[in-house]
Design an enzyme around this catalytic site. Sequence first.
Site, PDB file in Angstrom:
ATOM      1  N   HIS A  86      -4.169 -26.564 -43.614  1.00 57.20           N
ATOM      2  CA  HIS A  86      -4.296 -26.939 -42.200  1.00 57.20           C
ATOM      3  C   HIS A  86      -5.463 -27.890 -41.983  1.00 57.20           C
ATOM      4  CE1 HIS A  86      -7.599 -24.068 -41.089  1.00 57.20           C
ATOM      5  NE2 HIS A  86      -7.009 -23.231 -41.914  1.00 57.20           N
ATOM      6  N   ASP A 122     -12.367 -24.061 -45.232  1.00 57.68           N
ATOM      7  CA  ASP A 122     -11.333 -23.633 -44.287  1.00 57.68           C
ATOM      8  C   ASP A 122     -11.045 -24.747 -43.303  1.00 57.68           C
ATOM      9  OD1 ASP A 122      -9.527 -22.030 -42.939  1.00 57.68           O
ATOM     10  OD2 ASP A 122     -11.051 -20.979 -41.778  1.00 57.68           O
ATOM     11  N   GLU A 170      -3.710 -24.449 -37.003  1.00 54.80           N
ATOM     12  CA  GLU A 170      -3.573 -23.109 -37.566  1.00 54.80           C
ATOM     13  C   GLU A 170      -4.559 -22.144 -36.934  1.00 54.80           C
ATOM     14  OE1 GLU A 170      -4.529 -19.739 -40.283  1.00 54.80           O
ATOM     15  OE2 GLU A 170      -5.836 -21.359 -39.569  1.00 54.80           O
ATOM     16  N   GLU A 171      -5.776 -22.616 -36.665  1.00 54.11           N
ATOM     17  CA  GLU A 171      -6.844 -21.710 -36.277  1.00 54.11           C
ATOM     18  C   GLU A 171      -6.625 -21.022 -34.936  1.00 54.11           C
ATOM     19  OE1 GLU A 171      -8.895 -20.593 -38.154  1.00 54.11           O
ATOM     20  OE2 GLU A 171      -9.605 -22.041 -39.613  1.00 54.11           O
ATOM     21  N   ASP A 228      -4.938 -21.891 -48.328  1.00 53.06           N
ATOM     22  CA  ASP A 228      -5.801 -21.626 -47.169  1.00 53.06           C
ATOM     23  C   ASP A 228      -6.714 -20.436 -47.444  1.00 53.06           C
ATOM     24  OD1 ASP A 228      -6.982 -21.706 -44.681  1.00 53.06           O
ATOM     25  OD2 ASP A 228      -5.320 -20.695 -43.658  1.00 53.06           O
ATOM     26  N   HIS A 268     -15.449 -19.589 -40.901  1.00 53.51           N
ATOM     27  CA  HIS A 268     -15.598 -19.758 -39.450  1.00 53.51           C
ATOM     28  C   HIS A 268     -17.055 -19.860 -38.997  1.00 53.51           C
ATOM     29  CE1 HIS A 268     -11.380 -17.781 -38.566  1.00 53.51           C
ATOM     30  NE2 HIS A 268     -11.314 -18.876 -39.311  1.00 53.51           N
TER      31      HIS A 268
END
Length: 463
Positions: A286, A298, A332-333, A360, A430
């Site tokens: 992503h 990520d 995606e997130e 991912d 994140h």
Amino acid sequence: MRIPSFRRALWLAVALLPAAPMVASAQAKTDSVAIRRIYDEALTRGESYENLRYLTGQIGGRLSGSASAEQAVQWGKTTMEKLGLDRVYLQEVMVPHWVRGAKEKAQIRADRGKGVALNVCALGGSVGTGGKLRAGVVEVQSLAELAALPAEKVKGKFVFFNRPMNPRYVETGRAYGEAGDQRRSGAAAAAKRGAVGALVRSLTLAHDDFPHTGTMRYEDGVVQVPAAALSTNGADELSQLLRADAALTVELEMSCQTLPEVKSYNVIGEIKGAKYPEQIISVGGHLDSWDLGQGAHDDGTGCVQSMEVLRLLKATGLRPERTVRAVLFMNEENGVRGGTKYAEVAKQNKENHLAAMESDGGGFTPRGFNIEAAPAVVRKIQAWQPLFVPYNSGQFVVGHSGTDIEPLQDQVKALIGYDCDSQRYFDIHHTAADTFDKVNRRELELGGASMAALIYLLSKYGL
């Protein structure tokens, strides 16, 4: 004669293949040579690392709807066009547009003395506080514990969800999944009980000062209250101070908001199959990321590895027999709009998708692949395990594949997730610490080679 270590491992891998006719053995040897070519190209001339350097350094965090996400779309398209693929195109998708606003602030405050600063960040999708919001705090370990509390214990307070990830699990993803309900649903559950907001312990096994963002959800008909993540050190400190003074308060200030949806794109490049062009194998990551860091692990790594699969097939002259398509998914997130759109268009166009692979889980040392498929298909893919043993990526197990390819599950024979070592992933997941310097070049390039090798076999033999 002494066999060199790598050749000995390669010979052993072929020898470990199930007993088969001579032709099968010859095929295995041919495949092992082709896979060696893929790894040689990746380890000596791989382009994933430098592509990631540009994506993270020149563009940075790429939250859906942002200007940087749009820059990433154009970068992905241009980068794949330079590979000389048979086709590169954009697939339109509408995405949510949430903005963080000014840096969040929080303090633990008592009746007397100076406030104690907390490291916090808004959870993705949260509403703002509308200025400074100050309230008492009730600590819980689970949604069930919150539901069991008397109303007067919760009303008008922050609910502080302080359940840590379970350190006993070797697979950190399992611990992340189990602890994630408090982040996803904590704010809605707190609001139902009359709370003014939710404070959530960051989803990580690390003890540090980095708060971890991530998506959260509100419920229709339930008042929307602000939700913030606390760093693990901050959560520990708040818990300790609460034990000493149950009447303390937390003051929180967040200016995040949700704006109208924005048009964005999945970025798609493909090599047409030489024999069966109507059969499609997708591989992707992503393109969007959270906004705190650079979105390196990520999922910048998954994007550059997916593009590298196509480059490796071209550079080694291993023209795929089935069409191989790299997809850089958008959103995606905080919505999975890109993955959903890709599956919808595939169904509308009646495309024949053989398999889909996703990366991912970061760009760490390869271990193998997780497979979601019927038992017979799983066994067929697992028959290729020995070819990956020399590269330490031979763990082919049944397991979760990936969020963006899940919408394809009723259209493909196999969903496959690239699996790498996960022990460090949730330390930076994140957070502002998800930066390019955390990525190791060899680990990244080895991962791309592993993915390309399995795509090569899927393209050659089908399922």
